[in-house]
Design an enzyme around this catalytic site. Structure first.
Site, short mmCIF file in Angstrom:
data_model
loop_
_atom_site.label_atom_id
_atom_site.label_comp_id
_atom_site.label_asym_id
_atom_site.label_seq_id
_atom_site.Cartn_x
_atom_site.Cartn_y
_atom_site.Cartn_z
N GLY A 170 0.85 -1.19 0.00
CA GLY A 170 0.00 0.00 0.00
C GLY A 170 0.88 1.23 0.00
O GLY A 170 0.62 2.22 -0.69
N ALA A 171 1.95 1.16 0.79
CA ALA A 171 2.87 2.27 0.92
C ALA A 171 4.10 1.77 1.67
O ALA A 171 4.05 0.73 2.31
CB ALA A 171 2.22 3.40 1.72
N MET A 172 5.20 2.52 1.55
CA MET A 172 6.42 2.10 2.22
C MET A 172 7.08 3.29 2.87
O MET A 172 7.29 4.33 2.24
CB MET A 172 7.37 1.44 1.20
CG MET A 172 8.72 1.08 1.76
SD MET A 172 8.60 -0.19 3.07
CE MET A 172 9.97 0.31 4.12
N GLU A 173 7.43 3.10 4.16
CA GLU A 173 7.85 4.22 5.00
C GLU A 173 9.33 4.59 4.87
O GLU A 173 9.95 4.97 5.87
CB GLU A 173 7.53 3.88 6.46
CG GLU A 173 8.40 2.78 7.10
CD GLU A 173 7.82 1.38 7.00
OE1 GLU A 173 6.97 1.15 6.12
OE2 GLU A 173 8.22 0.50 7.79
N ASN A 174 9.92 4.51 3.67
CA ASN A 174 11.32 4.94 3.52
C ASN A 174 11.51 6.28 4.22
O ASN A 174 10.70 7.18 4.06
CB ASN A 174 11.65 5.11 2.04
CG ASN A 174 11.15 3.96 1.21
OD1 ASN A 174 11.54 2.83 1.42
ND2 ASN A 174 10.23 4.25 0.30
N HIS A 230 -0.26 6.28 9.00
CA HIS A 230 0.51 5.07 9.30
C HIS A 230 1.99 5.25 8.93
O HIS A 230 2.88 4.99 9.73
CB HIS A 230 -0.10 3.90 8.49
CG HIS A 230 0.60 2.59 8.65
ND1 HIS A 230 0.06 1.55 9.38
CD2 HIS A 230 1.78 2.12 8.19
CE1 HIS A 230 0.88 0.53 9.34
NE2 HIS A 230 1.94 0.84 8.62
N GLU A 231 2.22 5.74 7.73
CA GLU A 231 3.62 5.87 7.29
C GLU A 231 4.35 6.95 8.07
O GLU A 231 5.52 6.78 8.43
CB GLU A 231 3.67 6.16 5.79
CG GLU A 231 2.96 5.14 4.90
CD GLU A 231 3.36 3.70 5.17
OE1 GLU A 231 4.53 3.46 5.54
OE2 GLU A 231 2.51 2.80 5.03
N HIS A 243 5.63 5.77 11.34
CA HIS A 243 6.88 5.00 11.24
C HIS A 243 8.12 5.89 11.25
O HIS A 243 9.21 5.40 11.54
CB HIS A 243 6.91 4.21 9.94
CG HIS A 243 6.19 2.89 9.96
ND1 HIS A 243 6.39 1.95 10.94
CD2 HIS A 243 5.30 2.35 9.10
CE1 HIS A 243 5.65 0.88 10.67
NE2 HIS A 243 4.97 1.10 9.57
N GLU A 298 4.81 -2.88 12.96
CA GLU A 298 3.60 -2.72 12.14
C GLU A 298 2.33 -2.59 12.98
O GLU A 298 1.43 -1.84 12.65
CB GLU A 298 3.47 -3.88 11.16
CG GLU A 298 4.52 -3.86 10.06
CD GLU A 298 4.57 -2.54 9.28
OE1 GLU A 298 3.66 -1.71 9.42
OE2 GLU A 298 5.53 -2.35 8.53
#
Ligand SMILES: *[C@@H]1O[C@H](CO)[C@@H](O)[C@H](O)[C@H]1NC(C)=O
Ligand SMILES: *[C@@H]1O[C@H](CO)[C@@H](O)[C@H](O)[C@H]1NC(C)=O
Ligand SMILES: *[C@@H]1O[C@H](CO)[C@@H](O)[C@H](O)[C@H]1NC(C)=O
Ligand SMILES: *[C@@H]1O[C@H](CO)[C@@H](O)[C@H](O)[C@H]1NC(C)=O
Ligand SMILES: [Zn+2]
Length: 960
Positions: free
Chosen positions: A344-348, A380-381, A384, A403
């Site tokens: 869905g998305a990535m918290e880089n 959410h991201e 993180h 998570e």
């Protein structure tokens, strides 16, 4: 990463008229399936492994272990990468690069193991790397270098030892493929103004950084990254840090731009990110000068699709700074929407990547639900950025904490940005109940795994599941509630301060929460935080708490959907928990109590005539509740006479508990069905959504049997008042209600009314769709209702409606709109259309790779599509597995989707045969889901044998 899915699927209800045609197709496909199987048996006899020197399998060599030895730690990397966005002479897209890493030796060793996967490394004097000592130290000469491909190591054997305390410089040059495999450094293609465009992007979590450059690819191996990207002057390059220098230069006669980024903070490899694209952005600065940018395709930005995300990012960042009591750690926050993205998305850290649907909002075509998804995923991201990125769990076995935590606090951040939406309550629908569903199976697993149980990339990727995300969220919410939110946040802030830029294990958090609890007199715990929490995280499952109001007895028992299933997994706590119970009596909130043993008498729970007890107030605890029959009866009559005395979340929970306790045969199924009678008066979203899901489960269980007709009649009767209510509220369906969740309820009303045939509903949706077909350039259907309308119209129509939908899908410029059409196309009842649609999923030009498995899932949720999808998946198993199997958690979702309806012994035996036939290929990240499917099917067969008749009789008696 964010959860990959969110919006509840359309219910595609259908009759059995076309079953005969479907059967022909099934037979045809089974033949294909068998042929495929015999081919594979031959193929699998030839196992070849290249590049690996012959090492015995039982080897004790360090390079045969998945975990890095503790001899070296990286300090910083200098990475330069040059992705080519045009095909080379061999028809391949490639990137070239070089990387140096400075590391320190902790223990004497003559071996360097560094991760590198699918990279072609340049040779220097016959070796794949150069090594130098720093600060006057002489490095030993390289003896030999080679690849241990299974563990993804570049192995560098030395002639002498590296010295403890000394630092070294290791240099590599390499070339890799910029494949469209959604892993590591990869390319994504999309169409804009009739032209194919290519961008280079990354997804490193969990084990793909090693595919972009050689690195010590474990989360605890934090380092500083100096990143440089070389790219076409027409494009922009982004990375974790801010751009500090761009210059044009000439390499081999080509003019290129070199963009250098500020060094990152000390961070994990899985959070590294790069993007090269011709995207554009909108920006803002927050009060402290942090630069916030939203990036997307030019057209999307011009149309204002990034505006909503930009408007909520600042409030959410401010909320988390306050909540964590820690400033945002970086100088900028980029968020970018990518046309092709698996998660869905990535918290880089500093450069968050999203699916377009999780970041872009188009006021004209996006539904209210899309907007909610954006605010929760962004929240959410951003959560993180601190929890996960600033402080990182040492190893993937503790992924649940990372998570689960973000999945819990995403509701807090979203609530801050959208305070009128009452979003916090929805956690019970989107996490608590979702977790209950898988955690009530014997094939579930504890939240926390032992470090040594999680080693291989596919074991790591299997951790990204509903238990980690949703149970993690639910259990942390319970903890936060019994500690109080203030104490929870205080402990959290201290934890972040102590471990900033470092790594932890979960007990480090418990330590800080305990300290915070000790410092206040408000919180009185019966046991310490470790002891309480260990029972929730070290043993799988959940308790069902049974309250007997005749004598005040409370007891707990491991809740299993199949009460006779054998639990093979042992628990050191014997499946008993320390259960915090908030409760009320006749609408009056009572003092919280703790159930610390198997059973106990709690006198206040013994009630006199006419009084009722309701436990697990606001569903803050991670458990189900059952009562003695008399109390159930009193709760049911309270619901029917004045349901609003019972808190809205608990109305949903009563329903969900009753249905599930009945599925476990603990109470009579008719009791559960009776909880839906009061729905005649219910207008709130959360109870309706819970009801809808449970009814949908029943529809899918019975839509191939005679129960279906009677159930339709009953549900039609129950939903009619809701349908009428919204008709009035919206001036006969010409507007949408103003309340955020009312808009969700309106969708349920329309969807259930149409699927059960409430008078007037299908005519409405048909006429709306027809109007659109006649005038394809002006779609007047309200975005909120589109999913439902499209699905119903395509289900009622034939090839003409389908082809129109397909054309509109291909033309859709807004991702959210495309998803609605893609799901609706699966609603047709025409088998050949469904089969053709299935074939499209193998063709990335028709259905993007990221969407293939979910499309198959949509088709499987259609009663006619279900057997077609099942055969299709079996026939194409090797391909599907190869493309999606190892890394993806949408893949395990696929197995769940195609087996969701299974409830006969024939289907069970097919499932087992499928498991046996493909034992060799394996099921990768879907292994657990397959096990769950077998268990669920087994339980359903037993349950149906006992309950089908009573259910049928009940529906008939209630429809009279
Ligand atoms: C295995 O590989 C060898 C050599 O590449 C080839 O001759 C043989 O036919 C292959 N066997 C099978 C079963 O594919
Ligand atoms: C890494 O890059 C930085 C800045 O580009 C430079 O100052 C430093 O010397 C480089 N270090 C190594 C080890 O190459
Ligand atoms: C890497 O080397 C292999 C074997 O020579 C070759 O097949 C492959 O195309 C190379 N990859 C790249 C990206 O150049
Ligand atoms: C469940 O309740 C129904 C209706 O009250 C009754 O007919 C049936 O016998 C009950 N089933 C069991 C197993 O008690
Ligand atoms: Zn996440």
């Amino acid at each position: 990463m964010a959860k990959g899915y969110y919006i509840s699927k359309n219910m595609a209800t259908a009759a059995m008229v076309l079953a005969a045609i479907a059967l022909v197709t099934i037979i045809a496909l089974s033949i294909v399936y068998n042929r495929e199987k015999s081919k594979n048996a031959a193929k699998s006899m030839n196992v070849t492994t290249s590049m690996v020197p012959p090492t015995p399998k039982t080897s004790n060599e360090l390079w045969d272990k998945y975990r890095l030895p503790d001899t070296l730690v990286p300090h910083h990397y200098n990475v330069t990468l040059w992705p080519r966005l045009v095909m080379d002479a061999n028809g391949m897209y490639v990137f070239t690069g070089n990387s140096s890493v400075i590391f320190t030796c902790l223990k004497k060793t003559d071996l360097i193991l560094i991760h590198a996967n699918k990279l072609n490394l340049t040779l220097f004097n016959g070796h794949h790397a150069k090594l130098m000592g720093l600060d006057g130290v002489t490095a030993p000469a390289i003896k030999t270098t080679w690849f241990q491909t299974e563990m993804h190591y570049l192995v560098i054997q030395l002639n002498g030892n590296l010295k403890p305390g000394k630092s070294y410089w290791l240099y590599t040059e390499f070339r890799g493929e910029l494949a469209d495999d959604l892993e590591g450094f990869y390319r994504s293609e999309y169409m804009e103004d009739g032209r194919k465009k290519i961008i280079a992007i990354t997804q490193m979590q969990a084990t793909y950084a090693r595919k972009a450059f050689p690195c010590f690819d474990e989360p605890a191996m934090k380092a500083v990254f100096h990143i440089t990207l070389i790219h076409d002057p027409e494009t922009m390059a982004l990375s974790n840090g801010q751009e500090i220098k761009t210059e044009n230069l000439n390499i081999d006669g080509i003019t290129v731009t070199r963009t250098t980024f500020e060094p990152t903070k000390k961070m994990s490899t899985y959070l590294v990110a790069f993007v090269v694209s011709d995207f554009t952005y909108i920006k803002a600065k927050d009060k402290k000068g942090v630069l916030v940018r939203i990036w997307a395709r030019k057209k999307a930005i011009e149309e204002g699709q990034g505006n909503y995300a930009l408007s909520i990012t600042q409030p959410i960042l401010e909320f988390f700074e306050m909540y964590y009591n820690t400033s945002y750690p970086l100088s900028k926050s980029d968020q970018i929407a990518l046309p092709d993205f698996k998660a869905g998305a990535m918290e880089n850290w500093g450069l968050i990547t999203y699916r377009e649907t999780a970041l872009l909002y188009d006021a004209h075509t996006s539904a209210n639900g899309n907007k909610q998804r954006i605010v929760t995923v962004v929240s959410h991201e951003l959560a993180h950025m601190w929890f996960g990125n600033l402080v990182t769990l040492k190893w993937w076995n503790d992924l649940w904490l990372n998570e689960g935590f973000a999945s819990y606090v995403e509701y807090l951040g979203a609530d801050h940005a959208e305070p009128t939406w009452n979003i916090k309550d929805q956690i019970i629908l989107y996490d608590l109940q979702r977790a209950f569903a898988v955690d009530s199976l014997t094939s579930s697993h504890p939240l926390s795994r032992k470090e040594e149980e999680v080693n291989t990339p596919s074991e790591i990727s299997e951790m990204f599941n509903t238990i980690s995300y949703s149970k993690g969220a639910a259990v942390l919410r319970m903890l936060s509630q019994f500690l109080t939110e203030r104490v929870f946040a205080k402990g959290l802030g201290n934890y972040l301060k102590q471990f900033a830029f470092g790594s932890t294990v979960h007990s480090d958090l418990w330590d800080h929460l305990q300290k915070a609890a000790d410092q206040t007199s408000v919180v009185k715990l019966p046991r310490n935080v470790h002891d309480i929490m260990n029972r929730w995280i070290l043993q799988m499952g959940l308790p069902v708490v049974t309250i007997d109001t005749r004598n005040g007895n409370i007891s707990q028992k491991h809740f299993l959907l199949d009460s006779q299933a054998v639990v093979e997994r042992k628990s050191e706590f014997n499946y008993e928990w320390f259960v915090p119970i908030k409760w009320m009596k006749n609408g009056q909130v009572q003092d919280q109590l703790w159930l610390l043993q198997k059973s106990a008498i709690h006198k206040p729970m013994k009630v006199s005539k006419g009084e009722w007890v309701l436990a697990n107030l606001h569903a803050s605890g991670y458990f189900r509740v059952n009562y003695d029959l008399e109390n159930w009866e009193r709760l049911l009559s309270q619901l029917e006479s004045n349901h609003e005395i019972i808190p809205v979340v608990n109305r949903a929970q009563l329903l969900d508990d009753a249905f599930n306790v009945a599925r476990a045969s603990v109470i009579n199924v008719t009791l559960a069905l009776r909880t839906t009678k009061y729905l005649l008066h219910e207008r709130d979203y959360i109870p309706w959504e819970a009801a809808w899901r449970n009814l949908n489960y029943f529809f899918k269980l019975f839509d191939r049997s005679e129960v279906y007709g009677a159930m339709q009649v009953y549900v039609k009767k129950q939903v009619k008042p809701l349908f009428k209510y919204f008709g009035t509220l919206t001036s006969n369906w010409t507007t949408v209600p103003s309340g955020h969740t009312d808009q969700f309820t309106q969708i349920i009303a329309l969807s259930l009314a149409c699927s059960t045939g409430v008078e007037g509903c299908r005519d409405l949706t048909k006429s709306w769709f027809r109007r659109w077909m006649q005038n394809p350039h002006t779609n007047t259907i309200h975005p909120n209702l589109r999913s439902t309308v499209y699905c119903n119209a395509i289900a009622a129509g034939g090839a003409e409606e389908w082809d129109f939908g397909w054309k509109m899908f291909q033309n859709a410029t807004v991702a959210a709109e495309a998803v609605k059409l893609r799901a609706a196309l699966a609603c047709t009842k025409v088998p050949w259309l469904l089969n053709r649609y299935l074939e499209y999923t193998l063709n990335p030009e028709k259905i993007r790779k990221q969407d293939a498995t979910s499309t198959i899932g949509y088709i499987a949720s259609n009663v006619i599509g279900q057997p077609l999808a099942w055969d299709f998946v079996r026939a194409n198993w090797d391909y599907i597995f190869k493309v999606y199997g190892a890394g993806s958690f949408t893949f395990s979702r696929l197995i769940g989707d195609i087996t969701y309806r299974f409830c006969t012994s024939f289907e069970l035996s097919q499932l087992k045969r499928f498991q046996k036939d493909n034992a060799e290929t394996g099921f990768g990240s879907g292994t657990q889901t397959l096990q769950q499917a077998i268990e669920k099917t087994t339980a359903k067969i037993k349950w149906l044998a006992e309950n089908k008749e009573p259910v049928l009789r009940w529906f008939i008696s209630e429809s009279a």
